[in-house]
Write an enzyme that holds these catalytic residues in place. Structure first.
Site, PDB file in Angstrom:
ATOM      1  CG  ASP A  70     -75.033 -25.364  17.621  1.00 10.69           C
ATOM      2  OD1 ASP A  70     -74.656 -25.728  16.500  1.00 10.69           O
ATOM      3  OD2 ASP A  70     -74.829 -24.236  18.086  1.00 10.69           O
ATOM      4  CG  ASP A 121     -75.339 -20.606  20.386  1.00  8.55           C
ATOM      5  OD1 ASP A 121     -75.375 -21.379  19.413  1.00  8.55           O
ATOM      6  OD2 ASP A 121     -74.463 -19.739  20.538  1.00  8.55           O
ATOM      7  CG  ASP A 123     -78.734 -23.902  16.973  1.00  8.02           C
ATOM      8  OD1 ASP A 123     -78.388 -24.705  16.089  1.00  8.02           O
ATOM      9  OD2 ASP A 123     -77.919 -23.242  17.644  1.00  8.02           O
TER      10      ASP A 123
END
Length: 610
Positions: free
Chosen positions: A310, A506, A510
């Site tokens: 990410d 995080d 996700d």
């Protein structure tokens, strides 16, 4: 943490085996040999029974593990009148199961953080008043009051002039989003501006946040199970053991020789040493600030070859910072920042905090504003040092320009968020905001490649224009932008065709991808609690470089475990041959096997060291 039935069962079996061995030895020393044999046999039986149940369950799944050898040795010891040897084997096996489960019990918990993020009640307009109702009672068309700091419980449309939302939980975008009347807002986002009204579009059970919960649950059910290292060596060692034991019995006609072979063949170097090495690796990772949830997670971390990362909060710092100041002729950058930060002292907007922090970092002296008027989500205007100052987005700034003032500022890249500063009706400057890369982002990419990660994919909910500069700067192999939570799951699923996948993120958005990957890694120091609950590995410190350290620990733990296995099974094989030739009785064989276990356990404990 509440103890699971399996964990409690392992403790009970270990206590029975150890207690029986101790009690039997005491009885033997005071002359009660018959009683001692009875106690040793009695202590062996529960472990054997539990093991047989596990074997039957495994065989139904098509798995034939090394547990069969341990069961045969205990059963043969009881049948052929060697209860002490059986008790020793039972103790070895129960101890190994205890150690292995000790690591695995730290595995995934229920996603209480994910489910608990949204409040259970919401304020609903009822005629001229308000009533507090459970979110389950909200129906499409209800008009809800969303206060600052509250999480939207349902999807809906903005019924006020504007609303400022933190959408990072769903999209990963760190910069706040301003929605106008009739724009759609998704559940799971947080109101960070003024209070506003929301008209519900869907019930809570059908909203975006509930869909994320279902994605996580589904991804966890379809996750490929981790394979224990011991099972990889099971078939050939099982065949070899049975061949030696059967051959010794047939050749000599003495069943005790077969028992002796089975006892020394009990694969405790696998059953015990591997969990000890894994637990030691987990402990070592914990000292580095990395929580690894079990042996399967550590093995999967070491096997990972594809990394899906990410962006926001993972490779970047996850919050807006001042990156540049453009000024009109006659103005200095520090003065533009001082005026804007002084006015923003009257605002609770997240951008205001960033500007104030930037001004304080430059030791600028701020002035108290007067006559402040704020338009929620757009900007604010007030008086600073006898100057009328307006700070906000481009549209808000234009509305405070004098008719004769032209806008001649340069263009900014689509990846930048800008704040215009208008002083006395003229554009004085523009503050450029950005979500900067972590200081260790470039280094960790290099270290991940050095650790065996062959391909790195950047998967983000941000716009492509925001993500592309990051991907270029870090030499990312592939960029996937504008992704929904389901889109990230699809990226992970597609990447698995090329090898084991590690997903690092995080945010709540996700969490489904973390669950779908072979190993999910969450930035737990500042990330969403739900992602930490879903992930296999959690970085407890706000340093992504510790991920590379954890992969190194995983590799080293696997090497040490393999060394223990090879050495232990090699010694066991020699002992099996000696036992088959009649030079190693069952009890001495069991004690020798204990000595081998101690040696391989001491070797496995090396994984604790740096």
């Amino acid at each position: 943490m509440q103890r699971s039935p399996i964990w409690s069962s392992n403790i009970a079996l270990l206590a029975v085996a150890l207690g029986g061995l101790t009690a039997g030895i005491l009885l033997y020393l005071i002359g009660g040999r018959g009683s001692a044999s009875f106690v040793w046999g009695l202590a062996t039986f529960p472990v054997l029974l539990s093991l047989l149940v596990q074997i039957v369950t495994s065989l139904r799944r098509g798995d034939a593990g090394l547990d069969i050898i341990a069961a045969l040795s205990m059963l043969a010891a009881l049948v052929f009148g060697e209860p002490l040897a059986g008790n020793v084997v039972a103790l070895m096996y129960a101890g190994g199961q205890y150690l292995e489960n000790y690591a695995e019990r730290r595995a995934r918990r229920e996603m209480t953080a994910l489910l608990g993020r949204v409040a259970r009640t919401v304020m609903r307009h009822n005629g001229d008043g308000l009533e507090e109702v459970p979110i389950e009672d909200v129906t499409p068309g209800d008009r809800l009051l969303i206060r600052q700091g509250e999480v939207l419980p349902v999807d809906g449309t903005i019924a006020s002039d504007s609303a400022v939302l933190d959408t990072s939980a769903l999209t990963g975008e760190s910069l706040p989003v301003t929605l106008q009347r009739d724009d759609e807002a998704l559940s799971g986002t947080t109101a960070i501006g003024a209070t506003f009204d929301l008209v519900a579009l869907r019930p809570a059970a059908e909203s975006a946040y509930a869909a994320i919960v279902r994605l996580v649950e589904e991804a966890e059910r379809t996750r490929a199970p981790a394979v224990r290292m011991a099972d990889r060596y099971a078939l050939w060692f099982l065949v070899l053991t049975l061949a030696l034991a059967g051959g010794a019995w047939i050749w000599t006609g003495d069943p005790i020789r077969a028992l002796a072979v089975l006892v020394v063949a009990t694969p405790c170097p696998l059953i015990v040493a591997v969990p000890v090495a894994i637990i030691s690796g987990i402990s070592r990772a914990a000292k580095l600030g990395v929580l690894v949830k079990g042996g399967g997670a550590l093995e999967a971390l070491g096997r990972a070859r594809i990394a899906v990362l990410d962006k926001t909060g993972t490779l970047t710092r996850g919050h807006a910072e001042l990156s540049d100041i453009w000024t009109a002729p006659g103005w200095q950058p520090d003065e533009i920042l001082r005026l804007a930060a002084s006015l923003d002292q009257a605002s609770t907007h997240v951008m205001a905090d960033a500007l104030i922090q930037a001004a304080q970092a430059r030791s600028l002296k701020l002035t108290a504003p007067t006559d402040v008027q704020e338009t929620a989500g757009a900007g604010l205007v007030g008086v600073i040092d006898n100057h009328v100052v307006a700070v906000g987005g481009s549209a808000f700034a234009r509305s405070h320009l004098k008719p004769s003032a032209g806008i001649w500022k340069p263009g900014f890249p689509g990846s930048a968020a800008t704040i215009d500063v208008v002083v006395d009706g003229a554009l004085a400057g523009t503050l450029v905001m950005a979500d900067p890369l972590r200081a260790d982002a470039a280094t960790v990419i290099e270290r991940l490649r050095a650790a065996g990660i062959a391909r790195i994919v950047l998967a983000t909910g941000d716009r492509a224009a925001v993500a592309e500069p990051v991907a270029r700067r870090l030499a990312i192999d592939e960029l996937k932008a504008d992704l929904t939570p389901q889109g990230k799951v699809d990226v992970v699923t597609a990447a698995r065709a090329a090898g084991p996948v590690m997903m690092v993120g995080d945010g709540v958005n996700d969490a489904p991808a973390l669950a779908a990957a072979d190993v999910g890694v969450a930035m737990g120091a500042r990330g969403a609690a739900a992602s930490s609950e879903t992930a296999d590995v959690v970085l407890l410190v706000d340093r992504i470089d510790r991920l590379a350290d954890a992969i190194g620990v995983a590799h080293r733990s696997a090497r040490i475990a393999l060394q223990s296995v090879v050495a232990g099974l090699g010694l066991s094989l020699i002992a099996m041959i000696v036992a088959a030739l009649g030079y190693l009785p069952p009890l001495q064989g069991a004690l020798l096997q204990e000595a081998i276990d101690v040696a391989v356990i001491l070797n496995a404990l090396r994984a604790l060291r740096a």
